[in-house]
Write an enzyme that holds these catalytic residues in place. Sequence first.
Site, mmCIF file in Angstrom:
data_model
loop_
_atom_site.group_PDB
_atom_site.id
_atom_site.type_symbol
_atom_site.label_atom_id
_atom_site.label_comp_id
_atom_site.label_asym_id
_atom_site.label_seq_id
_atom_site.Cartn_x
_atom_site.Cartn_y
_atom_site.Cartn_z
ATOM 1 C CB SER A 157 -0.693 0.442 1.051
ATOM 2 O OG SER A 157 -1.679 1.264 1.647
ATOM 3 C CE1 TYR A 170 -3.602 -2.340 5.664
ATOM 4 C CE2 TYR A 170 -3.474 -0.004 5.216
ATOM 5 C CZ TYR A 170 -3.211 -1.427 4.541
ATOM 6 O OH TYR A 170 -4.108 -1.362 2.985
#
Length: 264
Positions: A157, A170
């Site tokens: 990401s 995350y």
Amino acid sequence: MKLPLISQCVILPVQSTDMKNSKTAIVTGAGRGIGKAIAECFAANHYHVIIAEKDESLGLDTQNLIREKGGNATFIKTDVSFVKDIERMILQTFQETGRIDVLINNAGISRFTPVGTITEDNWDHILNTNLRSAFFCAKEAASCMKASGGAIINIASTRAMMSEPNSEAYAASKGGLIALTHALAASLSPFKIKVNCISPGWIETGDYEKLKFEDHAQHFAGRVGKPQDIAEACLFLASEKSDFISGANLIIDGGMTKKMIYEP
């Protein structure tokens, strides 16, 4: 050269000549969103797709959708946060198809929790699902790829490079995926296994028509991304056309992370 961390894939008879002759791609988290688009894209390009998904309903939906379109897909219920599930899924895949050509580590969860309240269990669950799973999927799949080569693609990401508050677990998991990618690329290169990473930016998996002009305007490309943008990139990285690419992190964000945005 031997890889001590890679287990030996047990050679078992294949059940179908068609499966044996088709390339096999495993897509984790293929029940929805980006993973589902990747599974559909590879099936449309004549891969036998293994849908490694923990949600049985979603996994079967993807399997049935692909089959209705004439593609070849098999759902294997898999919770990648458990290593035993990964080992079973890889073995079943090899038993049924006789080969593993592509592994796409897409499964992941996104949970933002204030720094002061995140627990050890919260942290471990996110890291185990997003990062640890990618290593053990790669470890097991590589044991089946090393005789003929293959491709491993990790879905990270842009949040590995930029953050919002309360996204520590995350962000750590996605940053770890990028580092894991080039480490695996180095270790698996003697077996002609290329390992790459894709870092998507804003990929809209909901109702695209509800996006606003301002949403699209944040991108050099003039639009928010779609799951198919990531699927097509995966297909390229899995193909022979990308043989000179390994250890790379491909940022696919429409230029969003490079665009200066000043609030008035």
